[in-house]
Design an enzyme around this catalytic site. Structure first.
Site, PDB file in Angstrom:
ATOM      1  CE  LYS A  17      -3.803   2.461   1.940  1.00 49.33           C
ATOM      2  NZ  LYS A  17      -4.548   2.862   3.102  1.00 49.33           N
ATOM      3  CE  LYS A  68       6.960  -3.420   3.157  1.00 44.97           C
ATOM      4  NZ  LYS A  68       6.489  -4.393   4.119  1.00 44.97           N
ATOM      5  CG  LEU A  94      12.607  -5.905   4.692  1.00 45.59           C
ATOM      6  CD1 LEU A  94      11.277  -5.899   3.946  1.00 45.59           C
ATOM      7  CD2 LEU A  94      12.385  -6.085   6.188  1.00 45.59           C
ATOM      8  CG  ASP A 150      -2.478  -9.022  11.152  1.00 38.09           C
ATOM      9  OD1 ASP A 150      -3.563  -9.643  11.050  1.00 38.09           O
ATOM     10  OD2 ASP A 150      -2.103  -8.156  10.345  1.00 38.09           O
ATOM     11  CE  LYS A 166      -3.960 -10.303   7.585  1.00 39.76           C
ATOM     12  NZ  LYS A 166      -5.104  -9.442   7.411  1.00 39.76           N
ATOM     13  CD  GLU A 191      -4.249 -12.482   3.722  1.00 37.78           C
ATOM     14  OE1 GLU A 191      -3.874 -13.276   4.624  1.00 37.78           O
ATOM     15  OE2 GLU A 191      -5.440 -12.316   3.427  1.00 37.78           O
ATOM     16  CG  ASN A 192       0.430 -10.202   7.711  1.00 35.58           C
ATOM     17  OD1 ASN A 192       0.436  -9.473   6.728  1.00 35.58           O
ATOM     18  ND2 ASN A 192      -0.356 -10.004   8.749  1.00 35.58           N
ATOM     19  CG  ASP A 206       2.890  -6.994   8.032  1.00 35.75           C
ATOM     20  OD1 ASP A 206       3.103  -6.238   8.998  1.00 35.75           O
ATOM     21  OD2 ASP A 206       2.147  -6.680   7.083  1.00 35.75           O
ATOM     22  CB  THR A 237      -9.570 -10.641   7.374  1.00 38.74           C
ATOM     23  OG1 THR A 237      -8.800 -11.677   7.985  1.00 38.74           O
ATOM     24  CG2 THR A 237      -8.833 -10.099   6.182  1.00 38.74           C
TER      25      THR A 237
HETATM   26  P1  AMP Z   1       4.411  -5.617   1.227  1.00 43.04           P
HETATM   27  O1  AMP Z   1       4.513  -4.147   0.983  1.00 43.04           O
HETATM   28  O2  AMP Z   1       5.185  -6.066   2.429  1.00 43.04           O
HETATM   29  O3  AMP Z   1       2.987  -6.105   1.223  1.00 43.04           O
HETATM   30  O4  AMP Z   1       5.158  -6.317   0.005  1.00 43.04           O
HETATM   31  C1  AMP Z   1       4.641  -6.277  -1.296  1.00 43.04           C
HETATM   32  C2  AMP Z   1       5.038  -7.550  -2.032  1.00 43.04           C
HETATM   33  O5  AMP Z   1       6.449  -7.599  -2.210  1.00 43.04           O
HETATM   34  C3  AMP Z   1       4.680  -8.819  -1.308  1.00 43.04           C
HETATM   35  O6  AMP Z   1       3.405  -9.223  -1.646  1.00 43.04           O
HETATM   36  C4  AMP Z   1       5.731  -9.817  -1.780  1.00 43.04           C
HETATM   37  O7  AMP Z   1       5.313 -10.427  -2.969  1.00 43.04           O
HETATM   38  C5  AMP Z   1       6.928  -8.939  -2.073  1.00 43.04           C
HETATM   39  N1  AMP Z   1       7.894  -8.955  -0.959  1.00 43.04           N
HETATM   40  C6  AMP Z   1       7.842  -8.191   0.168  1.00 43.04           C
HETATM   41  N2  AMP Z   1       8.886  -8.447   0.962  1.00 43.04           N
HETATM   42  C7  AMP Z   1       9.619  -9.410   0.355  1.00 43.04           C
HETATM   43  C8  AMP Z   1      10.836 -10.124   0.698  1.00 43.04           C
HETATM   44  N3  AMP Z   1      11.479  -9.857   1.829  1.00 43.04           N
HETATM   45  N4  AMP Z   1      11.293 -11.054  -0.168  1.00 43.04           N
HETATM   46  C9  AMP Z   1      10.624 -11.314  -1.322  1.00 43.04           C
HETATM   47  N5  AMP Z   1       9.477 -10.680  -1.697  1.00 43.04           N
HETATM   48  C10 AMP Z   1       8.979  -9.742  -0.875  1.00 43.04           C
END
Ligand code: AMP
Length: 310
Positions: free
Chosen positions: A64, A83, A131, A177, A179, A181-182, A195, A213
Site C-alpha cells: 500500500k 522495501k 529486509l 496478525d 495469516k 498474507e503476512n 509483517d 480480516t
Molecule cells: P508488502 O509491501 O510487504 O505487502 O510487500 C509487497 C510484495 O512484495 C509482497 O506481496 C511480496 O510479494 C513482495 N515482498 C515483500 N517483501 C519481500 C521479501 N522480503 N522477499 C521477497 N518478496 C517480498
C-alpha cells in the site's frame, strides 16, 4: 478491514539529516558477517546506509505504501529485499507509530522463521527497509495457486511457525496478525513471519480495536475482551485449517455472521481432513485462551510427528 487498510505511520519527524539507528552493520546475522571491515568502520563512524550502497534489481511486489525491490549491497554483494515506503503516504494514513514499532520489534528478532530486518534508512521522501530476501514470495499466493497444501507441507509450516511464535513470546512480543498474507516463503519451503505491523510488546491489557480480516481474530478479540499472547495460538489453528481445507474455518457472508461463528466456535471439517489433524485444530481453537494448547506442544502433536517423520 483488509490488509491494505491496516498499516499506520507518521514519519514527518524523521528528518533526512537525522542519524539512522540502523542495526544492520554491527549485529551478527549472515548478512553482517559478509559485510567487510570498511562497512563496520562506517557504522562505527555513525554513518548510515543510503540508496547508493545498493544496486537495485527487479521489483518483487507492491504494497500500500510503496514497492519492494530485489537489491544487492555493493560491497558485500549480499542480496536483500529493499522495501521503499513513501513518507507522504505514510503521513497521510497516520501510521507512524505502527511503522516505528514494526521496525523496533522486527529488527531485534533473530529466528530462522522470522524475516530479518537488517536496518533502515531514509531520505526526504522515502523510508527504506533492508529486509532478508525471501525467494518463494507470499505464502498467500502459493495457497491461492495450489488451493490447499499437502499435510506434510502444512505440518512443516505449522511446526516452524509454532517455534517462531514461541520465540516471539519469549521476547515478550505478540504478533497479533498471523495469516497467509503476512507470511513469506524462503528457500526449502522455510516459512517466514514477515509483517510485524500489528505486533506489540507484551503484556498488553489493550482492548481490541478491530483490525485485520475478521477471519483470523480470536473470540476474545471479536468480543472486545482483553487479550494476550494466546491470540497467536488461536490464529495458528485458523491457519492450519486454511492450509488443509483452502479457506478459513469461520468464513461467512458478512462480518456479523463470521463474528457469530467465531464466538460459538462453529467449526466444521470436510471429510478429507484426518481426525488427528482435526484434533490439533480443535486444541488450538479453544474459546478459553488459557485452555489452548501451548506452542511448545504443537511440534510434538501426533499429526505433526506423523507427517514430519516420513
Ligand atoms: P508488502 O509491501 O510487504 O505487502 O510487500 C509487497 C510484495 O512484495 C509482497 O506481496 C511480496 O510479494 C513482495 N515482498 C515483500 N517483501 C519481500 C521479501 N522480503 N522477499 C521477497 N518478496 C517480498
Amino acid at each position: 478491514m483488509d490488509k491494505e487498510n491496516r498499516t499506520d505511520l507518521n514519519f514527518a519527524s524523521l528528518h533526512p539529516g537525522e542519524k539512522s539507528k540502523s542495526n544492520f552493520p554491527d549485529s551478527k546475522g549472515a548478512f553482517e558477517t559478509k559485510v567487510k571491515e570498511s562497512d563496520t568502520d562506517k557504522a562505527a563512524r555513525g554513518q548510515r546506509w543510503c540508496l547508493d550502497d545498493f544496486e537495485i534489481g527487479k521489483p518483487l511486489g507492491k504494497g500500500k505504501f510503496g514497492s519492494v525491490y530485489l537489491a544487492r549491497e555493493k560491497k558485500s554483494k549480499y542480496i536483500v529485499a529493499l522495501k521503499v515506503l513513501d513518507k507522504s503516504q505514510l503521513v497521510r494514513a497516520n501510521v507512524e507509530h505502527q511503522l516505528r514499532r514494526e521496525i523496533e520489534i522486527q529488527s531485534h528478532l533473530r529466528h530462522p522463521n522470522i524475516l530479518r530486518m537488517y536496518g533502515y534508512f531514509y531520505d526526504s521522501k522515502r523510508i527504506y527497509l533492508i529486509l532478508e530476501f525471501s525467494p518463494g514470495g507470499e505464502l498467500y499466493k502459493q495457497l491461492t495457486k495450489k488451493g490447499k497444501f499437502s499435510e506434510r507441507l502444512s505440518a512443516k509450516f505449522i511446526s516452524d511457525l509454532a517455534f517462531a511464535l514461541d520465540y516471539c513470546h519469549s521476547k515478550h512480543v505478540i504478533h497479533r496478525d498471523i495469516k497467509p498474507e503476512n507470511l513469506l516463503v524462503g528457500v526449502n519451503d522455510d516459512i517466514k513471519i514477515a509483517d510485524f505491523g500489528w505486533s506489540v510488546h507484551a503484556p498488553t491489557s489493550r482492548r481490541n480495536t478491530l483490525c485485520g480480516t475478521l477471519d483470523y481474530l480470536a473470540p476474545e478479540m471479536v468480543e472486545g475482551r482483553e487479550h494476550d499472547k494466546q491470540i497467536d495460538v488461536w490464529s495458528l489453528g485458523v491457519l492450519l485449517y486454511e492450509f488443509l481445507v483452502g479457506n478459513p474455518p469461520f468464513e461467512a457472508e458478512n462480518h456479523s455472521a463470521t463474528y457469530r461463528r467465531i464466538s460459538r466456535i462453529d467449526l466444521r471439517f470436510p471429510r478429507h481432513v484426518p481426525t488427528d489433524a482435526q484434533d490439533l485444530i480443535r486444541r488450538l481453537l479453544v474459546k478459553d485462551p488459557t485452555k489452548r494448547m501451548s506452542l511448545e506442544e504443537v511440534p510434538r502433536h501426533p499429526w505433526v510427528v506423523r507427517n514430519l517423520s516420513s
